[in-house]
Structures are given as C-alpha cells and as structure tokens.
Design a protein around this motif. Sequence first.
Motif, mmCIF file in Angstrom:
data_model
loop_
_atom_site.group_PDB
_atom_site.id
_atom_site.type_symbol
_atom_site.label_atom_id
_atom_site.label_comp_id
_atom_site.label_asym_id
_atom_site.label_seq_id
_atom_site.Cartn_x
_atom_site.Cartn_y
_atom_site.Cartn_z
ATOM 1 N N GLU A 226 0.829 -1.203 0.000
ATOM 2 C CA GLU A 226 0.000 0.000 0.000
ATOM 3 C C GLU A 226 0.865 1.256 0.000
ATOM 4 O O GLU A 226 0.581 2.221 -0.715
ATOM 5 C CB GLU A 226 -0.927 -0.007 1.220
ATOM 6 C CG GLU A 226 -2.008 -1.094 1.151
ATOM 7 C CD GLU A 226 -2.820 -1.159 2.445
ATOM 8 O OE1 GLU A 226 -2.447 -0.448 3.410
ATOM 9 O OE2 GLU A 226 -3.808 -1.927 2.488
ATOM 10 N N LYS A 227 1.925 1.255 0.821
ATOM 11 C CA LYS A 227 2.821 2.407 0.868
ATOM 12 C C LYS A 227 3.530 2.593 -0.474
ATOM 13 O O LYS A 227 3.728 3.727 -0.938
ATOM 14 C CB LYS A 227 3.849 2.219 1.985
ATOM 15 C CG LYS A 227 3.261 2.295 3.388
ATOM 16 C CD LYS A 227 2.663 3.672 3.653
ATOM 17 C CE LYS A 227 2.119 3.787 5.064
ATOM 18 N NZ LYS A 227 1.473 5.113 5.284
ATOM 19 N N HIS A 228 3.900 1.452 -1.115
ATOM 20 C CA HIS A 228 4.583 1.535 -2.403
ATOM 21 C C HIS A 228 3.669 2.136 -3.465
ATOM 22 O O HIS A 228 4.076 3.016 -4.233
ATOM 23 C CB HIS A 228 5.041 0.143 -2.820
ATOM 24 C CG HIS A 228 5.731 0.100 -4.148
ATOM 25 N ND1 HIS A 228 6.911 0.766 -4.404
ATOM 26 C CD2 HIS A 228 5.392 -0.519 -5.322
ATOM 27 C CE1 HIS A 228 7.276 0.557 -5.640
ATOM 28 N NE2 HIS A 228 6.372 -0.207 -6.226
ATOM 29 N N GLU A 229 2.422 1.671 -3.508
ATOM 30 C CA GLU A 229 1.472 2.210 -4.479
ATOM 31 C C GLU A 229 1.177 3.674 -4.205
ATOM 32 O O GLU A 229 1.048 4.484 -5.132
ATOM 33 C CB GLU A 229 0.175 1.385 -4.454
ATOM 34 C CG GLU A 229 0.320 -0.033 -4.985
ATOM 35 C CD GLU A 229 0.748 -0.049 -6.433
ATOM 36 O OE1 GLU A 229 0.349 0.866 -7.186
ATOM 37 O OE2 GLU A 229 1.494 -0.965 -6.805
ATOM 38 N N ALA A 230 1.052 4.024 -2.921
ATOM 39 C CA ALA A 230 0.801 5.423 -2.571
ATOM 40 C C ALA A 230 1.957 6.307 -2.996
ATOM 41 O O ALA A 230 1.766 7.432 -3.490
ATOM 42 C CB ALA A 230 0.554 5.551 -1.063
ATOM 43 N N PHE A 231 3.182 5.785 -2.845
ATOM 44 C CA PHE A 231 4.363 6.563 -3.254
ATOM 45 C C PHE A 231 4.381 6.761 -4.774
ATOM 46 O O PHE A 231 4.619 7.869 -5.268
ATOM 47 C CB PHE A 231 5.629 5.853 -2.800
ATOM 48 C CG PHE A 231 6.894 6.482 -3.320
ATOM 49 C CD1 PHE A 231 7.365 7.668 -2.780
ATOM 50 C CD2 PHE A 231 7.587 5.897 -4.368
ATOM 51 C CE1 PHE A 231 8.522 8.256 -3.268
ATOM 52 C CE2 PHE A 231 8.736 6.480 -4.864
ATOM 53 C CZ PHE A 231 9.202 7.663 -4.299
ATOM 54 N N LYS A 232 4.117 5.683 -5.523
ATOM 55 C CA LYS A 232 4.107 5.811 -6.972
ATOM 56 C C LYS A 232 3.023 6.780 -7.430
ATOM 57 O O LYS A 232 3.231 7.582 -8.337
ATOM 58 C CB LYS A 232 3.884 4.435 -7.623
ATOM 59 C CG LYS A 232 5.059 3.484 -7.472
ATOM 60 C CD LYS A 232 4.977 2.323 -8.442
ATOM 61 C CE LYS A 232 3.725 1.504 -8.210
ATOM 62 N NZ LYS A 232 3.680 0.338 -9.118
ATOM 63 N N GLN A 233 1.850 6.706 -6.785
ATOM 64 C CA GLN A 233 0.767 7.600 -7.152
ATOM 65 C C GLN A 233 1.120 9.053 -6.841
ATOM 66 O O GLN A 233 0.798 9.969 -7.609
ATOM 67 C CB GLN A 233 -0.527 7.204 -6.423
ATOM 68 C CG GLN A 233 -1.753 7.945 -6.914
ATOM 69 C CD GLN A 233 -2.042 7.688 -8.381
ATOM 70 O OE1 GLN A 233 -1.924 6.563 -8.849
ATOM 71 N NE2 GLN A 233 -2.396 8.738 -9.114
#
Length: 444
Positions: A226-233
């Motif tokens: 979730e943190k990885h996707e939030a960072f990419k977004q």
Amino acid sequence: MSNLDKSSIVNMENTARYQTRSKLNVAFSTADRDSAVFIFNVTKGNKLLLLSSENVTGHIALKHSDGSFVKDTLHFTEPNINGRFEYYIPNDMLKREGTVTMQVFISEKGNSNVTVAERIVTFGIEKSIVSQISAETKLQYIVEYDELQAIIANRITDIEDKMANAEDYVSQLKQAREKGLSDIEIAKADSVKSLNDLADKRLEEINNKASEYSSKFDDDKQYMDEKHEAFKQSVLDSEVVTQGESKEWQKYKLTNDDGSYSLIDLQNKTENYYGLKTGIYYTTNTPHGISGVSTAGFSEMKIRQGSTVKRLTFRPYNSNRIFEKWFYNEWSDWKEIVTLSPDEKIETQNLAESRANETVTKANQYTTEQINNQHGVLFEGAANGVETNIKLTDDYTKYKILFISGSFGGGDFTQEYSTYLSGKIIIQKQMLLMRLETVADIMN
C-alpha cells in the motif's frame, strides 16, 4: 563504532562450498587500544541475510601464536536486521606480537546443530615502535600507565558486559524452557505416551507461532504494498519528470517560459550584438547600419560548436525584409535576403530555362514564317538554245531581287539582279540548267 577505529571487513557466505583457510592482509599494532575491530558480513548469493539477535548468535575464538586463547560472542552492529556483526580484539591479546588464528561461526538459536556460516582466517599483530623504547624513558612510563588504565577500564567494561548479558542469559533460559523437549523433560517422562504428548504440544506451539508469524508477514507485506502504491501515485500526481524521460530532451532554453523572446537593448554597440548567445531575441537600438529600416526587430544568432562559425539574422519589426551576415574569422557585410509578396512566385532555374527555350522556339518559328512569306522559287529546270522561253510561276517584277543559279558545261554560277535596274535579264551559258529565286523586301 568510532570513525577512527581500525576496521576490517570479513565476508561470510551461507553456502555448502568448502571455504579454505585464508590469511587476511590485516596487521594490527601492539600499541592499538580499543580500536582494532572486525566487521563480519553474513551473505547468501552476494546479498546480506536478514539476521538479528532473535534468530541467530555469533561466536568467535582467537588463538595467539604464543598459545593464549580467547572465546567470546559477537555483537550486532545495529539493532535492525542487517546480518552484520562486529568484534573488538581484546587489548590483552593486542599487547603481544605474533599471528592470530580466528574462527568465526554463526549458529541458529534453539538448534545448535545448524551453522549458518563459518570461517577460519589469520591476521598479524606487529610490534609497535613505542613498545621498543627503553624502560628508562618517560614515554615507557606513559605507555605502562595507559596499559594499567586500559586494564582497569577493561575490567569495568567486562563487569558492565556481564550485567548487560544478564538479559541474554534470561532469554536463553526462556528459550530452553520454551523448547519443551529438554533433557530433563525426557528424563522425567516415564512412557512413550508422555514423550508423544510433549512432542505434540511442542509441534502445536510451533505451528501456532508459525501461523502468527505468517499472518504478521502478510499484514506487513500488504502495508508495504500500500505504501509503495501510494508513493508511486504521489510521484505521478506531482508530475515529476524522471532523468530517463528527459534524457533526449533539448536542454538549451531558446525562449522564456511563456514562449516569448527576451527583450535586449543593445545600446548601439556592435560588441553587444556580436556577443549574443544562440537564440532568438527582440533587440532595440540594434547597431546594423542599414538605411531605411528600424533598429528594433527580431535578431537570431546561430553558432556552430566551438564558436568559429556564426550567422546573424535581423528582421525589422515593421517590415518583411530580412538581412543576414555571417562570421568566419571575421564578420561579413549585411546581405539582404530576397522576399516576395504573397501573390508573387519565385522563378526557379528549371522554370527560367523552360521559358527561355520556349521563347527561342517561338522566335525561330516566327523567323521561318517570315522568310517563307518573302522567299519563293519562280522557275526550276533546263533552258536549251538561244532565246529559250522560261515560264515563271509568278511575275518577277513583284520582287526586288532575283537570284539565278545554275550549272553549264563550264561549271556552276550564281548571279543576282535588281528588278529596278533592268527590264531584261540576259544569261549566256552553254548547256544551261537554271534555278530562278526571288526575295521580296529582303532589305526591310
């Protein structure tokens, strides 16, 4: 660990391959105090293993060439899981010069038969120059005082370490208790059923612990995803341009951010004009010296790499005229580039040649027609005998000049007669073959 420590990194691979004893290119001094440290990296496939005090323990054994022997435990360099240990060589051993054989092994907690990594290496301790100074010198007393102070400090450190290791001892006792199948429990068991019950209980505890760890791992993985996707977004939303995306971009700025051209007052100075960098500008007080055009307009400077060839273009703001000059060793004069109005077309070389050929063809055609209209043949044939009558195709008096050509026994001849000079034309030739031609208005 201090930045001033003398450290040496030793890699320990978790592998089944045989690792030969190796002599490290490492030598400490007998004058070193609390600064000789080894750092052990435990790797697998050239990547650090995720190890910590929760799952492994590190052990080290040191044997000096003089026969002295030290056995101790390793310490993690950081509390995080990084698979890295460190160990400071005891000062008592550093005091004696010679060769030291060092054996290091990492074992899994709770199962002493599982060795994660092991290595045996040697290193040297060289005698310090300070240690060779005579005992009568004051410096020797200073060294001895430092050694005495170090001994006392080491004893204090040893006491503190033992107190600190008390928690480790309690942890080890707790692990022994949680192990379940201890030697005492086996000895107390009076039947196979008791042993099986103990084994089943221990397996149940292990399974429960495994399920707990697995659940926590899944939760942690979901959290990291979730943190990885939030960072990419967040990166996409911020419209950040990566180095890879901008690798082939034109890096030289030709205009302002809004697309307009910079306004530059050249102050009628030629050096300011020639000193422009590559780009397009709107210049005022432009020192071009061209009569009839404004000194304000668009100036464009083009420069070849190395600045040895330049081209300068000037377009007055109130005219469609274009002027250029160029530089190679020196600047040329201004030259005007021909421009046309929208309803005019530029005549190309092919078009000009085509029109010239067409003009020549029409001129030849006209000349031929005019000559044909003014030229005619009145008679062509043979005349035999004196006063032979010749029948002409037209009245020869209509023409100004008559050309008579023919051949006879004596050769060929050509004569011309003006119809204004004589009413008679007399030709005296034997065996005459004659051709009579007329030209009308040939002099006009």
